[in-house]
Design a protein around this motif. Sequence first.
Motif, PDB file in Angstrom:
ATOM      1  N   MET B 141      49.936  48.051  48.035  1.00 13.94           N
ATOM      2  CA  MET B 141      49.130  49.212  47.681  1.00 13.94           C
ATOM      3  C   MET B 141      49.104  49.459  46.165  1.00 13.94           C
ATOM      4  O   MET B 141      48.051  49.714  45.586  1.00 13.94           O
ATOM      5  CB  MET B 141      49.657  50.458  48.382  1.00 13.94           C
ATOM      6  N   LEU B 142      50.270  49.345  45.530  1.00 14.93           N
ATOM      7  CA  LEU B 142      50.355  49.599  44.087  1.00 14.93           C
ATOM      8  C   LEU B 142      49.488  48.594  43.318  1.00 14.93           C
ATOM      9  O   LEU B 142      48.758  48.966  42.392  1.00 14.93           O
ATOM     10  CB  LEU B 142      51.818  49.508  43.640  1.00 14.93           C
ATOM     11  N   ILE B 143      49.545  47.323  43.746  1.00 18.57           N
ATOM     12  CA  ILE B 143      48.750  46.282  43.079  1.00 18.57           C
ATOM     13  C   ILE B 143      47.265  46.585  43.247  1.00 18.57           C
ATOM     14  O   ILE B 143      46.475  46.487  42.307  1.00 18.57           O
ATOM     15  CB  ILE B 143      49.067  44.889  43.675  1.00 18.57           C
ATOM     16  N   PHE B 144      46.889  46.983  44.464  1.00 17.82           N
ATOM     17  CA  PHE B 144      45.480  47.259  44.766  1.00 17.82           C
ATOM     18  C   PHE B 144      44.986  48.460  43.955  1.00 17.82           C
ATOM     19  O   PHE B 144      43.882  48.430  43.388  1.00 17.82           O
ATOM     20  CB  PHE B 144      45.333  47.520  46.263  1.00 17.82           C
ATOM     21  N   GLN B 145      45.812  49.496  43.889  1.00 17.96           N
ATOM     22  CA  GLN B 145      45.432  50.681  43.105  1.00 17.96           C
ATOM     23  C   GLN B 145      45.319  50.312  41.620  1.00 17.96           C
ATOM     24  O   GLN B 145      44.420  50.775  40.926  1.00 17.96           O
ATOM     25  CB  GLN B 145      46.475  51.793  43.282  1.00 17.96           C
ATOM     26  N   SER B 146      46.244  49.458  41.161  1.00 18.37           N
ATOM     27  CA  SER B 146      46.195  49.021  39.756  1.00 18.37           C
ATOM     28  C   SER B 146      44.905  48.247  39.481  1.00 18.37           C
ATOM     29  O   SER B 146      44.300  48.396  38.423  1.00 18.37           O
ATOM     30  CB  SER B 146      47.389  48.128  39.419  1.00 18.37           C
ATOM     31  N   ALA B 147      44.504  47.427  40.455  1.00 20.15           N
ATOM     32  CA  ALA B 147      43.272  46.652  40.289  1.00 20.15           C
ATOM     33  C   ALA B 147      42.076  47.596  40.175  1.00 20.15           C
ATOM     34  O   ALA B 147      41.199  47.409  39.319  1.00 20.15           O
ATOM     35  CB  ALA B 147      43.090  45.695  41.460  1.00 20.15           C
ATOM     36  N   GLY B 148      42.051  48.627  41.026  1.00 24.51           N
ATOM     37  CA  GLY B 148      40.961  49.610  40.973  1.00 24.51           C
ATOM     38  C   GLY B 148      40.918  50.324  39.640  1.00 24.51           C
ATOM     39  O   GLY B 148      39.845  50.481  39.029  1.00 24.51           O
ATOM     40  N   LEU B 149      42.098  50.710  39.158  1.00 28.76           N
ATOM     41  CA  LEU B 149      42.196  51.415  37.873  1.00 28.76           C
ATOM     42  C   LEU B 149      41.766  50.486  36.727  1.00 28.76           C
ATOM     43  O   LEU B 149      41.108  50.924  35.776  1.00 28.76           O
ATOM     44  CB  LEU B 149      43.651  51.865  37.666  1.00 28.76           C
ATOM     45  N   THR B 150      42.121  49.196  36.849  1.00 29.14           N
ATOM     46  CA  THR B 150      41.737  48.225  35.816  1.00 29.14           C
ATOM     47  C   THR B 150      40.218  48.084  35.748  1.00 29.14           C
ATOM     48  O   THR B 150      39.632  48.049  34.664  1.00 29.14           O
ATOM     49  CB  THR B 150      42.373  46.844  36.119  1.00 29.14           C
ATOM     50  N   ILE B 151      39.572  48.029  36.926  1.00 33.61           N
ATOM     51  CA  ILE B 151      38.111  47.923  36.940  1.00 33.61           C
ATOM     52  C   ILE B 151      37.493  49.162  36.292  1.00 33.61           C
ATOM     53  O   ILE B 151      36.574  49.064  35.473  1.00 33.61           O
ATOM     54  CB  ILE B 151      37.583  47.765  38.379  1.00 33.61           C
ATOM     55  N   THR B 153      38.846  51.192  34.083  1.00 38.60           N
ATOM     56  CA  THR B 153      39.099  51.147  32.636  1.00 38.60           C
ATOM     57  C   THR B 153      38.144  50.168  31.957  1.00 38.60           C
ATOM     58  O   THR B 153      37.592  50.455  30.889  1.00 38.60           O
ATOM     59  CB  THR B 153      40.562  50.705  32.366  1.00 38.60           C
ATOM     60  N   ALA B 154      37.948  48.995  32.592  1.00 42.00           N
ATOM     61  CA  ALA B 154      37.052  47.981  32.014  1.00 42.00           C
ATOM     62  C   ALA B 154      35.626  48.506  31.932  1.00 42.00           C
ATOM     63  O   ALA B 154      34.924  48.273  30.939  1.00 42.00           O
ATOM     64  CB  ALA B 154      37.102  46.706  32.852  1.00 42.00           C
ATOM     65  N   MET B 155      35.194  49.236  32.989  1.00 40.74           N
ATOM     66  CA  MET B 155      33.830  49.791  32.987  1.00 40.74           C
ATOM     67  C   MET B 155      33.656  50.791  31.848  1.00 40.74           C
ATOM     68  O   MET B 155      32.665  50.755  31.107  1.00 40.74           O
ATOM     69  CB  MET B 155      33.537  50.467  34.330  1.00 40.74           C
ATOM     70  N   VAL B 156      34.647  51.685  31.692  1.00 41.97           N
ATOM     71  CA  VAL B 156      34.574  52.692  30.625  1.00 41.97           C
ATOM     72  C   VAL B 156      34.610  51.997  29.258  1.00 41.97           C
ATOM     73  O   VAL B 156      33.808  52.288  28.374  1.00 41.97           O
ATOM     74  CB  VAL B 156      35.732  53.713  30.759  1.00 41.97           C
ATOM     75  N   ALA B 157      35.538  51.022  29.115  1.00 39.21           N
ATOM     76  CA  ALA B 157      35.676  50.319  27.834  1.00 39.21           C
ATOM     77  C   ALA B 157      34.401  49.562  27.489  1.00 39.21           C
ATOM     78  O   ALA B 157      33.918  49.627  26.346  1.00 39.21           O
ATOM     79  CB  ALA B 157      36.863  49.357  27.906  1.00 39.21           C
TER      80      ALA B 157
END
Lengths: 103, 171
Positions: B141-151, B153-157
Amino acid sequence: MILELMIALSVGAGLFGVGLYGALSQTNLVMIIMGVELILAAALVNVVAFWRYLRPDEPAAQMFALIIMVVMAVEMAVAFGVAIARFRSRGSVEMEEARELKG
Amino acid sequence: MTAQMVFLAFFGVAAVWFGIVVFRTRSMVRSALALLFSQTAIGVMFLVMQAEFLGVLQIMMMATEMSVMAIFMVMFMMDPGGMGEMNMTHQKRLSLWVGGIGLLAALAVVLLPDWGLVATSVPSAQAQAEDLGRELLSRSMLIFQSAGLTILTAMVAATMVAIVPNAEQRK
């Protein structure tokens, strides 16, 4: 079944070689992204082949494949953002013209 | 020779061949389409390997991604149709050597180890989806949530990098 694993991993090796060549030989940012996409696709093929032929009972392998897909999407989104910024400031995404990045 | 082996080899060769076409054609739009075909062939390979969810996801995701890439090609390339015979490569010999060595090294890693026993059957598509769902909501779950957060962040960046600053922001 071992032959199927070999075929899948060899396809991964082929994609890796082609992607490496593309990423190094192209001068355009979008084409370099295509090379990196092929390298990531090679990793994806390998992970799915390992899951299928070595540990089909382990769902974490599919999770790993999902993470690689996320990396592919993120890499492309960031690279296109950089491409737009570069095009606006210099009118081109040719990496030969980006020598100021050398410092 | 099983049907799975034949289809795996066919779509594998197609994936690598279209990967080569990406860098052989002078038309950038054709390059994007070749990459789309390559990624689709990989998706079909997943279906052949009975990873239904990943196969369908790969085809859907890559179809969208490569369509966007084709649009970017037309927007940003000086010669998207490849009509002007522009050369957009450099250090070709070095790249060929590095690509070739990379390929041989990867093939050595494939052929040299003893892979041990190979599984002959996989869980059904429904069982796979259920297992993956449980995996996503428990151990990973933590990895999956991190992946979502990374996407996110990448979209905003990517958006922040791409937008044009106004006169006030430029000061």
